[in-house]
Design an enzyme around this catalytic site. Structure first.
Site, PDB file in Angstrom:
ATOM      1  N   CYS A  61      38.785  36.347  47.628  1.00 51.49           N
ATOM      2  CA  CYS A  61      37.691  37.574  47.645  1.00 51.49           C
ATOM      3  C   CYS A  61      38.743  38.879  48.453  1.00 51.49           C
ATOM      4  O   CYS A  61      39.456  38.521  49.753  1.00 51.49           O
ATOM      5  CB  CYS A  61      36.085  37.308  48.536  1.00 51.49           C
ATOM      6  SG  CYS A  61      35.506  38.473  48.412  1.00 51.49           S
ATOM      7  N   HIS A  84      28.491  39.865  44.633  1.00 50.95           N
ATOM      8  CA  HIS A  84      28.439  40.901  45.331  1.00 50.95           C
ATOM      9  C   HIS A  84      27.134  42.289  45.952  1.00 50.95           C
ATOM     10  O   HIS A  84      27.176  42.490  46.307  1.00 50.95           O
ATOM     11  CB  HIS A  84      29.659  41.556  45.148  1.00 50.95           C
ATOM     12  CG  HIS A  84      31.068  40.946  45.711  1.00 50.95           C
ATOM     13  ND1 HIS A  84      30.874  40.667  47.280  1.00 50.95           N
ATOM     14  CD2 HIS A  84      32.111  40.430  45.123  1.00 50.95           C
ATOM     15  CE1 HIS A  84      31.727  40.167  47.644  1.00 50.95           C
ATOM     16  NE2 HIS A  84      32.404  40.156  46.616  1.00 50.95           N
TER      17      HIS A  84
END
Length: 171
Positions: free
Chosen positions: A94, A140
């Site tokens: 990420c 997210h």
């Protein structure tokens, strides 16, 4: 297009639930362009708006392999319509948790409905890397990070490491 600074763990903004995009105007299109530029610069294959500090339900993805022509995709207000019972495991990373990777198990296939850059309703049947990337970026939008899918012990170690690094940087 502008490269935006990335929000890095342990910033609490990463845990915020993003709000739907109400209108697709020039500002939203500019945001999508900036996100693509930021993602390519990082480099990464996906980026959610919250990762550059904008809590809107917008994400960009490009899973083209190195050497292939870029295939940028913009997903506005994406929703998973269906997901398979079949599972797959990918080593995920990420941009908001730099240089950390872990194997994450997710549904192998998903059907996602979304608005494209022009505000047209679209649907995509995704599998493989695209399915994983869509699920990761959509997490997210709900304040969920890929480390939430690994063991608590590993997650706590990662959070502690990034919290310590943030404190050191602030001094």
């Amino acid at each position: 297009m502008t490269i935006k600074p990335l929000i890095i763990l342990p910033d609490p903004l990463l845990r915020q639930v993003s709000k739907p995009v109400e209108t697709i105007d020039e500002d939203v299109k500019r945001l999508a362009d900036d996100m693509l530029e930021t993602m390519y610069d990082a480099p990464g294959i996906g980026l959610a708006a919250i990762q550059i500090g904008v809590p809107r339900r917008l994400l960009v993805i490009d899973v083209a392999r190195e050497g292939e022509e870029k295939q940028p995709q913009v997903f506005i207000n994406p929703e998973i319509v269906t997901s398979s019972d079949e599972r797959s495991v990918y080593e995920e990373g990420c941009l908001s948790i730099p240089d950390y990777y872990a194997e994450v198990e997710r549904p192998a296939k998903v059907k996602v409905k979304f608005l494209d850059r022009d505000g047209k309703q679209q649907e995509v049947d995704a599998d493989g890397l695209l399915a994983t990337c869509l699920q990761h970026e959509m997490d997210h939008l709900n304040g969920v990070l890929f480390i939430d899918h690994i063991s608590r012990l590993k997650r706590d170690m990662v959070v502690k490491k990034f919290t310590k690094a943030a404190k050191t940087k602030a001094i």
